[in-house]
Design a protein around this motif. Structure first.
Motif, PDB file in Angstrom:
ATOM      1  N   GLU A   1      -8.844   7.889  -5.268  1.00 33.96           N
ATOM      2  CA  GLU A   1      -8.762   8.267  -3.851  1.00 33.96           C
ATOM      3  C   GLU A   1      -9.953   7.771  -3.055  1.00 33.96           C
ATOM      4  O   GLU A   1      -9.832   7.462  -1.869  1.00 33.96           O
ATOM      5  CB  GLU A   1      -8.623   9.783  -3.727  1.00 33.96           C
ATOM      6  CG  GLU A   1      -7.170  10.170  -3.736  1.00 33.96           C
ATOM      7  CD  GLU A   1      -6.918  11.600  -4.090  1.00 33.96           C
ATOM      8  OE1 GLU A   1      -7.343  12.482  -3.328  1.00 33.96           O
ATOM      9  OE2 GLU A   1      -6.299  11.841  -5.133  1.00 33.96           O
TER      10      GLU A   1
ATOM     11  N   ALA B   1       0.840  -1.201   0.000  1.00 31.05           N
ATOM     12  CA  ALA B   1       0.000   0.000   0.000  1.00 31.05           C
ATOM     13  C   ALA B   1       0.877   1.253   0.000  1.00 31.05           C
ATOM     14  O   ALA B   1       0.590   2.218  -0.729  1.00 31.05           O
ATOM     15  CB  ALA B   1      -0.921  -0.020   1.213  1.00 31.05           C
TER      16      ALA B   1
ATOM     17  N   HIS C   1      -9.069   4.339  -2.291  1.00 30.55           N
ATOM     18  CA  HIS C   1      -8.076   4.248  -1.209  1.00 30.55           C
ATOM     19  C   HIS C   1      -8.753   4.283   0.162  1.00 30.55           C
ATOM     20  O   HIS C   1      -8.385   3.540   1.067  1.00 30.55           O
ATOM     21  CB  HIS C   1      -7.075   5.416  -1.282  1.00 30.55           C
ATOM     22  CG  HIS C   1      -6.224   5.404  -2.509  1.00 30.55           C
ATOM     23  ND1 HIS C   1      -5.565   6.517  -2.972  1.00 30.55           N
ATOM     24  CD2 HIS C   1      -5.928   4.405  -3.381  1.00 30.55           C
ATOM     25  CE1 HIS C   1      -4.887   6.203  -4.075  1.00 30.55           C
ATOM     26  NE2 HIS C   1      -5.096   4.934  -4.337  1.00 30.55           N
TER      27      HIS C   1
ATOM     28  N   LEU D   1       0.853   4.031  -2.880  1.00 30.82           N
ATOM     29  CA  LEU D   1       0.505   5.430  -2.574  1.00 30.82           C
ATOM     30  C   LEU D   1       1.646   6.372  -2.955  1.00 30.82           C
ATOM     31  O   LEU D   1       1.410   7.480  -3.435  1.00 30.82           O
ATOM     32  CB  LEU D   1       0.172   5.581  -1.087  1.00 30.82           C
ATOM     33  CG  LEU D   1      -1.194   5.029  -0.656  1.00 30.82           C
ATOM     34  CD1 LEU D   1      -1.351   5.124   0.861  1.00 30.82           C
ATOM     35  CD2 LEU D   1      -2.341   5.779  -1.348  1.00 30.82           C
TER      36      LEU D   1
END
Ligand SMILES: CCCCCCCCCCCCC/C=C/C(=O)SCCNC(=O)CCNC(=O)[C@H](O)C(C)(C)COP(=O)(O)OP(=O)(O)OC[C@H]1O[C@@H](n2cnc3c(N)ncnc32)[C@H](O)[C@@H]1OP(=O)(O)O
Length: 242
Positions: free
Chosen positions: A79, A26, A82, A30
């Motif tokens: 996003e 992750a 996410h 990111l």
């Protein structure tokens, strides 16, 4: 005997916990995502400055940058994902409203109605978004790399105080400017009678969108003010479920 972590400050423990929960994949994703987005918005900023220096006018600027803007703003939909899968600690709703309102502005207002693309208000919100996003994504990138310069942190949690209202003014003026064209053309509208027996008037929909800024924008703004107090002043904020 107490371990090293147990000896650490509350802040250190919180950082360690966060690192553990995020995970290496992750974090790598990111980092890549934030670098790509910082680069995208920087390309947009350079293109705007170059266009203005060469032409000496904002007319035609939107058309010049439209593809890049649409691509990177649409990419921001990730996003919401996410937040949904929990790799960033942000509310899906807050992020969803922010990202969807931007995508709506780009695709269903500015891109769809050519006649308004040279309005000053379009340049206002595009410039404000660009400055905000370069700051925001570079903040996330440096933060993930554990090398966050204070001025970027400061800019992330102070500039929005002015930028957010300016962006909203640009967006609202742009929607307002589009209303006469939408009314005249009847675009995206469905009139009765039709085989589905439903009617939809995009003109009134846009008015509803404008009115929805009244309850929604303060929530986003106060969310950012709470984040500011938490990050810059170390206040512990107990957020209600958003
Ligand atoms: C169908 C049409 C519907 C239309 C509806 C219309 C209504 C619209 C009303 C409102 C309209 C708003 C329009 C917007 C205009 C503008 O944008 S103007 C320009 C100014 N804008 C801003 O300043 C934007 C401010 N907003 C934001 O930053 C975000 O969008 C946000 C979702 C509000 C951010 O909040 P949040 O993520 O909660 O704050 P942060 O402090 O940044 O992050 C929290 C934690 O999450 C981590 N994180 C988040 N994203 C990432 C990432 N990409 N990578 C890595 N980490 C990330 C972040 O580090 C924080 O972590 P911790 O410190 O561990 O908590």
């Amino acid at each position: 005997m107490a371990s090293g972590e147990e000896d650490g400050t509350v802040e250190e423990k919180e950082t360690n916990n966060k690192k553990r929960t995020k995970g290496a994949i992750a974090t790598a994703w990111l980092t890549f995502y934030n670098i790509a987005m910082t680069a995208g918005w920087l390309v947009l900023a350079v293109a705007m400055v170059r266009y203005y220096l060469q032409k000496g006018t904002h007319k035609g600027l939107y058309r010049n940058i439209a593809r890049t803007l649409k691509f990177f703003q649409t990419f921001a939909l990730l996003e919401v994902g996410h937040c949904a899968i929990g790799i960033v600690r942000t509310s899906v709703i807050v992020t969803g409203v922010q990202v969807c309102s931007r995508i709506f502005m780009v695709w269903f207002v500015t891109n769809s109605i050519r006649q308004i693309q040279n309005e000053e208000s379009v340049i206002l919100f595009v410039v404000v978004w660009t400055i905000t996003e370069i700051t925001r994504y570079s903040f996330y990138t440096f933060n993930l790399l554990n090398h966050l310069p204070y001025f970027i942190k400061w800019a992330r949690y102070n500039m929005f105080i002015v930028m957010y209202p300016l962006g909203v003014i640009g967006e609202l003026l742009t929607i307002h400017a589009s209303l006469p064209y939408v009314r005249r053309s009847g675009m995206y509208s469905l009139r009765l009678p039709n085989k589905y027996n439903v009617s939809f008037d995009y003109y009134y929909f846009l008015i509803i969108v404008m009115l929805s800024y009244i309850p929604l924008f303060p929530q986003l703004y106060f969310h950012m003010l709470r984040q500011r107090r938490r990050v810059l002043h170390g206040e512990i904020i107990v957020e209600k479920d958003e």
